[in-house]
Design a protein around this motif. Sequence first.
Motif, PDB file in Angstrom:
ATOM      1  N   LYS A   1       0.830  -1.209   0.000  1.00  0.00           N
ATOM      2  CA  LYS A   1       0.000   0.000   0.000  1.00  0.00           C
ATOM      3  C   LYS A   1       0.865   1.259   0.000  1.00  0.00           C
ATOM      4  O   LYS A   1       0.557   2.244  -0.691  1.00  0.00           O
ATOM      5  CB  LYS A   1      -0.931  -0.009   1.224  1.00  0.00           C
ATOM      6  CG  LYS A   1      -2.061  -1.025   1.149  1.00  0.00           C
ATOM      7  CD  LYS A   1      -3.035  -0.648   0.048  1.00  0.00           C
ATOM      8  CE  LYS A   1      -4.248  -1.553   0.020  1.00  0.00           C
ATOM      9  NZ  LYS A   1      -5.189  -1.190  -1.082  1.00  0.00           N
ATOM     10  N   LEU A   2       1.947   1.235   0.768  1.00  0.00           N
ATOM     11  CA  LEU A   2       2.841   2.397   0.806  1.00  0.00           C
ATOM     12  C   LEU A   2       3.523   2.584  -0.551  1.00  0.00           C
ATOM     13  O   LEU A   2       3.653   3.718  -1.030  1.00  0.00           O
ATOM     14  CB  LEU A   2       3.887   2.215   1.907  1.00  0.00           C
ATOM     15  CG  LEU A   2       3.380   2.361   3.352  1.00  0.00           C
ATOM     16  CD1 LEU A   2       4.435   1.887   4.346  1.00  0.00           C
ATOM     17  CD2 LEU A   2       2.985   3.803   3.652  1.00  0.00           C
ATOM     18  N   HIS A   3       3.937   1.514  -1.165  1.00  0.00           N
ATOM     19  CA  HIS A   3       4.581   1.615  -2.474  1.00  0.00           C
ATOM     20  C   HIS A   3       3.620   2.166  -3.514  1.00  0.00           C
ATOM     21  O   HIS A   3       4.009   2.962  -4.390  1.00  0.00           O
ATOM     22  CB  HIS A   3       5.100   0.246  -2.921  1.00  0.00           C
ATOM     23  CG  HIS A   3       5.840   0.292  -4.223  1.00  0.00           C
ATOM     24  ND1 HIS A   3       5.210   0.197  -5.450  1.00  0.00           N
ATOM     25  CD2 HIS A   3       7.172   0.447  -4.495  1.00  0.00           C
ATOM     26  CE1 HIS A   3       6.106   0.286  -6.411  1.00  0.00           C
ATOM     27  NE2 HIS A   3       7.310   0.439  -5.866  1.00  0.00           N
ATOM     28  N   GLY A   4       2.350   1.795  -3.415  1.00  0.00           N
ATOM     29  CA  GLY A   4       1.365   2.272  -4.379  1.00  0.00           C
ATOM     30  C   GLY A   4       1.191   3.776  -4.349  1.00  0.00           C
ATOM     31  O   GLY A   4       0.885   4.400  -5.379  1.00  0.00           O
ATOM     32  N   VAL A   5       1.407   4.384  -3.194  1.00  0.00           N
ATOM     33  CA  VAL A   5       1.254   5.840  -3.052  1.00  0.00           C
ATOM     34  C   VAL A   5       2.581   6.564  -3.254  1.00  0.00           C
ATOM     35  O   VAL A   5       2.649   7.610  -3.894  1.00  0.00           O
ATOM     36  CB  VAL A   5       0.655   6.189  -1.668  1.00  0.00           C
ATOM     37  CG1 VAL A   5       0.696   7.697  -1.419  1.00  0.00           C
ATOM     38  CG2 VAL A   5      -0.779   5.686  -1.578  1.00  0.00           C
ATOM     39  N   LEU A   6       3.663   5.998  -2.704  1.00  0.00           N
ATOM     40  CA  LEU A   6       4.950   6.692  -2.709  1.00  0.00           C
ATOM     41  C   LEU A   6       5.800   6.372  -3.932  1.00  0.00           C
ATOM     42  O   LEU A   6       6.723   7.121  -4.261  1.00  0.00           O
ATOM     43  CB  LEU A   6       5.742   6.330  -1.448  1.00  0.00           C
ATOM     44  CG  LEU A   6       5.044   6.560  -0.104  1.00  0.00           C
ATOM     45  CD1 LEU A   6       5.954   6.107   1.036  1.00  0.00           C
ATOM     46  CD2 LEU A   6       4.643   8.011   0.080  1.00  0.00           C
ATOM     47  N   SER A   7       5.542   5.239  -4.570  1.00  0.00           N
ATOM     48  CA  SER A   7       6.314   4.767  -5.730  1.00  0.00           C
ATOM     49  C   SER A   7       7.744   4.390  -5.362  1.00  0.00           C
ATOM     50  O   SER A   7       8.626   4.363  -6.227  1.00  0.00           O
ATOM     51  CB  SER A   7       6.323   5.816  -6.856  1.00  0.00           C
ATOM     52  OG  SER A   7       5.007   6.073  -7.288  1.00  0.00           O
ATOM     53  N   ILE A   8       8.015   4.130  -4.105  1.00  0.00           N
ATOM     54  CA  ILE A   8       9.314   3.620  -3.676  1.00  0.00           C
ATOM     55  C   ILE A   8       9.080   2.507  -2.656  1.00  0.00           C
ATOM     56  O   ILE A   8       8.030   2.461  -2.000  1.00  0.00           O
ATOM     57  CB  ILE A   8      10.205   4.715  -3.042  1.00  0.00           C
ATOM     58  CG1 ILE A   8       9.514   5.333  -1.816  1.00  0.00           C
ATOM     59  CG2 ILE A   8      10.588   5.775  -4.043  1.00  0.00           C
ATOM     60  CD1 ILE A   8      10.421   6.253  -1.025  1.00  0.00           C
ATOM     61  N   ASN A   9      10.065   1.627  -2.523  1.00  0.00           N
ATOM     62  CA  ASN A   9       9.986   0.589  -1.503  1.00  0.00           C
ATOM     63  C   ASN A   9      10.414   1.159  -0.157  1.00  0.00           C
ATOM     64  O   ASN A   9      11.335   1.978  -0.083  1.00  0.00           O
ATOM     65  CB  ASN A   9      10.900  -0.585  -1.868  1.00  0.00           C
ATOM     66  CG  ASN A   9      10.387  -1.343  -3.077  1.00  0.00           C
ATOM     67  OD1 ASN A   9       9.189  -1.617  -3.195  1.00  0.00           O
ATOM     68  ND2 ASN A   9      11.289  -1.683  -3.994  1.00  0.00           N
ATOM     69  N   VAL A  10       9.741   0.754   0.891  1.00  0.00           N
ATOM     70  CA  VAL A  10      10.083   1.224   2.233  1.00  0.00           C
ATOM     71  C   VAL A  10      10.376   0.024   3.121  1.00  0.00           C
ATOM     72  O   VAL A  10       9.843  -1.065   2.913  1.00  0.00           O
ATOM     73  CB  VAL A  10       8.951   2.074   2.854  1.00  0.00           C
ATOM     74  CG1 VAL A  10       8.580   3.229   1.963  1.00  0.00           C
ATOM     75  CG2 VAL A  10       7.714   1.223   3.158  1.00  0.00           C
ATOM     76  N   ARG A  11      11.230   0.244   4.077  1.00  0.00           N
ATOM     77  CA  ARG A  11      11.420  -0.753   5.132  1.00  0.00           C
ATOM     78  C   ARG A  11      10.279  -0.583   6.126  1.00  0.00           C
ATOM     79  O   ARG A  11       9.866   0.537   6.419  1.00  0.00           O
ATOM     80  CB  ARG A  11      12.757  -0.541   5.842  1.00  0.00           C
ATOM     81  CG  ARG A  11      13.975  -0.846   4.976  1.00  0.00           C
ATOM     82  CD  ARG A  11      15.248  -0.533   5.739  1.00  0.00           C
ATOM     83  NE  ARG A  11      16.429  -0.850   4.950  1.00  0.00           N
ATOM     84  CZ  ARG A  11      17.076  -2.014   5.003  1.00  0.00           C
ATOM     85  NH1 ARG A  11      16.633  -2.955   5.819  1.00  0.00           N
ATOM     86  NH2 ARG A  11      18.134  -2.224   4.257  1.00  0.00           N
ATOM     87  N   LEU A  12       9.796  -1.677   6.649  1.00  0.00           N
ATOM     88  CA  LEU A  12       8.681  -1.616   7.587  1.00  0.00           C
ATOM     89  C   LEU A  12       9.062  -2.328   8.876  1.00  0.00           C
ATOM     90  O   LEU A  12       9.588  -3.444   8.851  1.00  0.00           O
ATOM     91  CB  LEU A  12       7.435  -2.269   6.981  1.00  0.00           C
ATOM     92  CG  LEU A  12       6.164  -2.156   7.825  1.00  0.00           C
ATOM     93  CD1 LEU A  12       5.617  -0.735   7.774  1.00  0.00           C
ATOM     94  CD2 LEU A  12       5.101  -3.148   7.352  1.00  0.00           C
ATOM     95  N   LYS A  13       8.805  -1.664   9.978  1.00  0.00           N
ATOM     96  CA  LYS A  13       9.011  -2.274  11.290  1.00  0.00           C
ATOM     97  C   LYS A  13       7.681  -2.242  12.030  1.00  0.00           C
ATOM     98  O   LYS A  13       7.072  -1.176  12.161  1.00  0.00           O
ATOM     99  CB  LYS A  13      10.083  -1.510  12.075  1.00  0.00           C
ATOM    100  CG  LYS A  13      10.390  -2.113  13.441  1.00  0.00           C
ATOM    101  CD  LYS A  13      11.503  -1.324  14.137  1.00  0.00           C
ATOM    102  CE  LYS A  13      11.826  -1.910  15.505  1.00  0.00           C
ATOM    103  NZ  LYS A  13      12.884  -1.126  16.192  1.00  0.00           N
TER     104      LYS A  13
END
Length: 422
Positions: free
Chosen positions: A388-400
């Motif tokens: 979901k975050l990638h769909g909005v930000l267009s970048i991969n994020v680390r998630l904790k």
Amino acid sequence: MSRHQLKELQLERLKWTVNRVYNNVPHYRAKFDELGIKPEAIKALDDLKYLPFTTKIDLRDNYPFGLFAVPRKDIIRVHASSGTTGRPVVVGYTANDLKIWTDLTARMVTLAGVTSDDVAQIAFNYGLFTGGFGLHYGLERAGALVVPASGGNTERQLMLMQDFGTTVLISTPSYSLYIAEVAEKMGIDISSLKLRIGLFGGEPWTEEMRREIETRLHISASDNYGLSEVMGPGVAGECEFKCGHHIAEDHFIVETINPETGEVLEPGEEGELVFTSLTKEAFPVIRFRTKDISRVSQEPCQCGRSTARMRKVVGRTDDMLIIRGVNVFPSQIESVLMAIEGISPHYIINVYKHNFLDELEVVVELTREDLLEPYSKLEDFSAYIRQKLHGVLSINVRLKVVQPGTLERSAGKAKRVFDYRN
């Protein structure tokens, strides 16, 4: 007041303000002279674009009293910003400034639906911060019974709500959710309280968080806009239709500019908000760059008021994170998280470098312990959040992902972004 009448009033007050700052504030006189501008050159509202911008750097360079336009003996109160990124910005008020400020905050709370029948509990900190005192006097002017509880001591806040029959809560949006969390832990049925309105400000928040607050606290959550450099709370606020913040245009002119070029944009275009005060005596400001990103509409509102409305601030130019060339606003991340069931409204954004590349880490807190088990279920949930975050930000994020109640709560402005790249 019609738009035509309003513009005539603005021009009259703008000429008065420009004359005062040129004659009484050395900083502005030097800026005007550098550009070859005299006060008499201002003949129309459109001439405002020729005047110099004022930035927070200008305010800090003239610390503490260098931008005051009246003798210090005429100043009867000062407030100041937190000063977390340097010297605080000190603002002063004459007796007439305080009267106008009180009138404008009274106007703002009335916009949100506050009446003389209300009991208003202020959970903002009092002191140099403008929020506590600004709302206090405005609520009194509106006829409400004011409970100056100040920030923190959440269990006591809830006790006062129960005992005094509080109907209006004034706080940061993040603290209101913490109040709801503590109430649940104490076994207090929120619906048994008399709360009906929340007046929230002091930090950016999304429409998703508004819905969360309204659901958890059973209230109408109203946003308001103000900043110490311009006056404090009361610059703009929402009416019952919540379709933008009505700006007090009889006291402030708002422009929207391209933050990169300084070009003035047309109404309705998104850009950086710039404010010029029209009635302030002690601390007038000319074209103050707020760094807040929004857009302004002059379309009539359903409530019948004729003032222009600014859309809820979507971010700040100095809050924008550039991650591997992609612009990321914290508000974008919040809007995603608030739409996912099982994620609490408390989160942290960490930015750091790994192997010379920018990395974005989002720390989210679960609402229930059972979401942690089994591990495969947690892995699937984490993958869903990242998607979901990638769909909005267009970048991969680390998630904790952390357990419920892990992240720190704050009675004041929530600190959510930590940038470790420097």
